[in-house]
Design an enzyme around this catalytic site. Structure first.
Site, PDB file in Angstrom:
ATOM      1  N   CYS A 158       0.809  -1.142  -0.020  1.00  0.00           N
ATOM      2  CA  CYS A 158       0.078   0.099  -0.040  1.00  0.00           C
ATOM      3  C   CYS A 158       0.878   1.258  -0.005  1.00  0.00           C
ATOM      4  CB  CYS A 158      -1.032  -0.066   1.158  1.00  0.00           C
ATOM      5  SG  CYS A 158      -2.057  -1.407   1.394  1.00  0.00           S
ATOM      6  N   ARG A 211       3.769  -0.669  -4.762  1.00  0.00           N
ATOM      7  CA  ARG A 211       3.340  -1.210  -3.483  1.00  0.00           C
ATOM      8  C   ARG A 211       2.027  -1.751  -3.343  1.00  0.00           C
ATOM      9  NH1 ARG A 211       7.263   1.289  -0.346  1.00  0.00           N
ATOM     10  NH2 ARG A 211       6.223   0.279   1.545  1.00  0.00           N
ATOM     11  N   TRP A 233      -3.262  -2.886  -1.475  1.00  0.00           N
ATOM     12  CA  TRP A 233      -3.139  -4.218  -1.540  1.00  0.00           C
ATOM     13  C   TRP A 233      -4.060  -4.925  -0.535  1.00  0.00           C
ATOM     14  CZ3 TRP A 233      -1.085  -8.458   0.900  1.00  0.00           C
ATOM     15  CH2 TRP A 233      -0.955  -9.629   0.269  1.00  0.00           C
ATOM     16  N   ASN A 257      -1.754   2.503   5.852  1.00  0.00           N
ATOM     17  CA  ASN A 257      -0.976   1.224   5.543  1.00  0.00           C
ATOM     18  C   ASN A 257      -0.811   0.435   7.030  1.00  0.00           C
ATOM     19  OD1 ASN A 257      -0.761   2.313   3.286  1.00  0.00           O
ATOM     20  ND2 ASN A 257       1.412   2.873   3.315  1.00  0.00           N
ATOM     21  N   GLY A 258      -0.703  -0.929   6.816  1.00  0.00           N
ATOM     22  CA  GLY A 258      -0.521  -1.674   8.044  1.00  0.00           C
ATOM     23  C   GLY A 258      -1.573  -2.365   8.499  1.00  0.00           C
ATOM     24  N   GLU A 314      16.265 -19.167  -7.105  1.00  0.00           N
ATOM     25  CA  GLU A 314      15.771 -17.927  -7.683  1.00  0.00           C
ATOM     26  C   GLU A 314      15.318 -17.755  -8.906  1.00  0.00           C
ATOM     27  OE1 GLU A 314      15.186 -15.068  -6.554  1.00  0.00           O
ATOM     28  OE2 GLU A 314      15.695 -13.765  -8.123  1.00  0.00           O
ATOM     29  N   LYS A 352      11.592 -16.125 -10.070  1.00  0.00           N
ATOM     30  CA  LYS A 352      11.559 -15.195 -10.882  1.00  0.00           C
ATOM     31  C   LYS A 352      10.607 -15.469 -11.989  1.00  0.00           C
ATOM     32  CE  LYS A 352      13.527 -11.671  -9.837  1.00  0.00           C
ATOM     33  NZ  LYS A 352      13.856 -12.203  -8.493  1.00  0.00           N
ATOM     34  N   GLU A 391       6.891 -15.818 -10.468  1.00  0.00           N
ATOM     35  CA  GLU A 391       6.101 -14.597  -9.921  1.00  0.00           C
ATOM     36  C   GLU A 391       5.736 -13.717 -11.153  1.00  0.00           C
ATOM     37  OE1 GLU A 391       8.206 -11.896  -7.235  1.00  0.00           O
ATOM     38  OE2 GLU A 391      10.209 -12.533  -8.156  1.00  0.00           O
ATOM     39  N   HIS A 396      14.676 -39.091  -6.811  1.00  0.00           N
ATOM     40  CA  HIS A 396      13.777 -39.475  -5.711  1.00  0.00           C
ATOM     41  C   HIS A 396      12.385 -39.105  -5.820  1.00  0.00           C
ATOM     42  CE1 HIS A 396      17.568 -40.559  -4.028  1.00  0.00           C
ATOM     43  NE2 HIS A 396      18.220 -39.700  -4.270  1.00  0.00           N
ATOM     44  N   LYS A 421       5.474  -5.002  -3.810  1.00  0.00           N
ATOM     45  CA  LYS A 421       6.943  -4.964  -3.784  1.00  0.00           C
ATOM     46  C   LYS A 421       7.294  -4.892  -2.107  1.00  0.00           C
ATOM     47  CE  LYS A 421      11.255  -3.631  -5.274  1.00  0.00           C
ATOM     48  NZ  LYS A 421      12.014  -4.962  -5.819  1.00  0.00           N
TER      49      LYS A 421
END
Ligand code: G6P
Length: 606
Positions: free
Chosen positions: A2, A27, A73, A99-100, A480, A484, A487, A503, A601
């Site tokens: 946010c 954000r 968000w 925010n929060g 990684e 990437k 996402e 396995h 982000k």
């Protein structure tokens, strides 16, 4: 997570707020809204969707020189128009952006409902507007204080009130808030990105601090309203660094910036004479450094995977047992904090709540934590006992690229320094310094193959499901790479140790399931190649990220060669093609690269 903006001054607020929100959209981007305070009171426009939809739908008459805005968000309640911020009280006299997370929101909502308040959203934030409206204090500051007094949780909050039309009151507890000082106008934002176009004279609020912002200035105070006398300072930032420039996305710009970013993190930190690194910010002398018996690295997402690469570097160069753990899990298993363990928190934003809470848990138990952080002065940087700033420059795309590369280099510097007060020889130290010095140029060489990588990526994008595999140094690279890929392309990408394939996962290998394999020239090359033959024998398509002198024999595979460096530093060069594969697969599929669905982000909520 946010974004908040605010404005008080001589101009119309709405266009400035919308511009600021566009810069904060990374954000959170499921809904957005603005409120302005003009002669006829508070007007609000908010809706689900992107900021540009909000701008397109803004009413003609939306005048006001005081305003607040928000990009969301979703945490409490779905992303719909009603849940978008700003939130107001029943009469529409109070507008709030937040925010929060308010932990006792459910109890507060019940209490308000019992008092006859009609709640119109599912959010925790709405309660703040009602609480401010219900306070009988005679100043806006007093009313906001009264509201915050009954709230448990985290917030960055900005409040406007029709009865106090010259001001915005802001408060911070766990979510960043910055005040920007202009010419007879003032800005408020949760992130520097929204301010730098207007001013670089800023003041950061601390947790527990509040501020009143008017066109002529600001005052800061604690929640008991006693002054904290905070002054603004002018910071040295290049506003252009916050623009995508000629690139079609921030992620592309940030990928291409890696050679220069890598130079910045190394600059002034290599001591060629003694074959070591100079990291003044660690705040540890040689004696304390020698006393370290273990290194524990904590981060989330890509920062966690690069933490695994970092643990490998520390073990190899310093021969200190090291491992990385997801910060989001660490705190919940009542971790044993040891005095001779060096804890390392890794974070681009310096805001990720799980990493921050892990740092606080360690420090509460008396442990020593250093930070590998990109954003200067961020919460994690401030909580740590010392650290290494990453100097990657602003990173806007949700998927981390240049910050991740600089995290790796930060670990290389740390491992070198730890190694050189122990058993790493001068010769090895110098060998690694030479390797680090070569790296920026080699990074450029990998990026120069972008066109070829784009073609390979278009092929991979067709697959619904992919494996990314590697061993030892190559395994975190594979993790990684898969992160990437999934996402931003939304394809199912799973990382595995190459050695573990037989396995279980080999059962899934088929012509429809490609494998991207990381095969450096190292002591495991032959074993890696043997495992790839097992994949090929099951007609699994292969893309192999490797070194020129690795002999793949008869293996049928698409090959991506990267330059060799010192074997310990190779992981970062092997990571770069995987960034470009993910990027071009997602571009091929037509996705929004910088704002992948459901993500944000900075994850500032647990
Ligand atoms: C989010 C992002 C990831 C990032 C992680 C950690 O999940 O989507 O790309 O790696 O946060 O962020 P940090 O700012 O702590 O490095």
């Amino acid at each position: 997570m946010c974004g908040i903006v605010g404005y008080v001054g001589g101009q119309q607020a709405a266009p400035l707020l919308l511009e600021g929100l566009t810069r904060l959209e990374h954000r959170g981007y499921d809904s957005s809204g603005v409120a302005v305070l003009g002669s006829s009171g508070i007007k609000v426009a908010k809706q689900a969707g992107r900021v540009r939809d909000l701008a397109d739908g803004l009413p003609k008459r939306f005048g006001g020189k005081v305003g607040i805005g928000h990009t969301r968000w979703a945490t409490h309640g779905p992303a719909n128009d009603a849940n978008a911020h700003p939130h107001t009280d029943a009469k529409g006299d109070v507008a709030v952006v937040h925010n929060g997370i308010i932990d006792n929101a459910a109890a507060l909502r019940r209490q308000l409902t019992d008092d006859g308040v009609d709640l119109v959203s599912d959010t925790d934030t709405e309660v703040i507007a009602h609480l401010v409206a219900h306070s009988e204090a005679d100043s806006l500051e007093g009313r906001v204080r009264d509201a915050l007094a009954v709230i448990d949780g985290t917030y960055g909050v900005a409040v406007m009130h029709a009865d106090f039309p010259d001001r915005i009151v802001v408060a911070r507890n766990g979510s960043p808030l910055i005040i920007g000082v202009g010419e007879r106008e003032m800005h408020v934002a949760s992130d520097l990105a929204a301010l730098v176009r207007y001013t670089t004279t800023i003041a950061h609020l601390d947790d527990g601090e509040m501020a009143t912002v008017t066109a002529s200035g600001f005052t800061t105070y604690k929640q008991d309203l006693s002054s904290t006398h905070k002054q603004a300072t002018t910071i040295d930032v290049d506003p252009d660094a916050y623009d995508a420039g000629d690139h079609e996305s921030y992620m592309h710009k940030e990928i291409r910036e890696q050679p220069e970013a890598a130079e910045r993190v190394l600059r002034g930190r290599l001591d060629e004479r003694f074959g070591t690194a100079h990291l003044g910010g660690l705040n540890m002398d040689a004696r304390e450094t020698r006393a370290i018996r273990r290194v524990k690295i904590l981060g989330c997402g890509s920062a966690y995977y690069v933490g695994q690469m970092g643990a490998g570097l520390v073990e190899e160069l310093a021969r200190i047992p090291a491992d990385a753990e997801a910060a989001s899990e660490f705190r919940y298993r009542n971790p044993i904090i040891e005095p001779d363990t060096l804890y390392v928190a890794v974070s681009q934003s310096g805001e990720t709540i799980d990493t921050l809470l892990a740092v606080q848990e360690i420090r509460r138990k008396g442990g020593r934590v250093i930070g590998l952080v990109n954003v200067v002065g961020s919460a994690i940087a401030r909580e740590c006992d010392g650290g290494i700033y990453l100097h990657a420059g602003p990173e806007v795309a949700v998927a981390s690229t240049k910050a991740l590369t600089n995290m790796f280099l930060g670990f290389a510097l740390l491992a070198l320094q730890l190694g050189r007060v122990r058993d790493l020889s001068v010769a090895d130290g110098k060998r690694l310094i030479a390797g680090l010095t070569r790296l920026p140029d080699q990074i450029g060489q990998v990026l120069a193959r972008e066109d070829t990588l784009a073609e390979i990526a278009a092929g991979l994008a067709e697959a619904e499901s992919l494996f990314f595999v590697g061993r030892v140094r190559g395994f975190p690279v594979a993790r990684e790479g898969a992160q990437k890929f999934k996402e931003i392309s939304y394809r199912h990408a799973e990382a595995y140790q190459t050695s573990e394939l037989k396995h279980g996962p080999l059962a899934l290998i088929s012509p429809e399931v490609p494998t991207v394999a990381v095969v450096p020239h190292d002591e495991l090359t032959d074993r890696n190649v043997a495992a790839l033959h097992e994949i090929a024998a099951r007609r699994g398509p292969l893309v192999v990220v490797t070194h020129e002198d690795v002999d793949l024999g008869e293996l049928e595979a698409v090959r991506i060669d990267v330059p060799r460096n010192e074997v310990e530093l190779d992981p970062i060069l092997l990571t770069l093609p995987l960034q470009l594969l993910a990027y071009h697969a997602a571009t091929h599929l037509g996705h929004d690269i910088d704002k992948p669905r459901n993500l944000a982000k900075s994850v500032t909520v647990e």
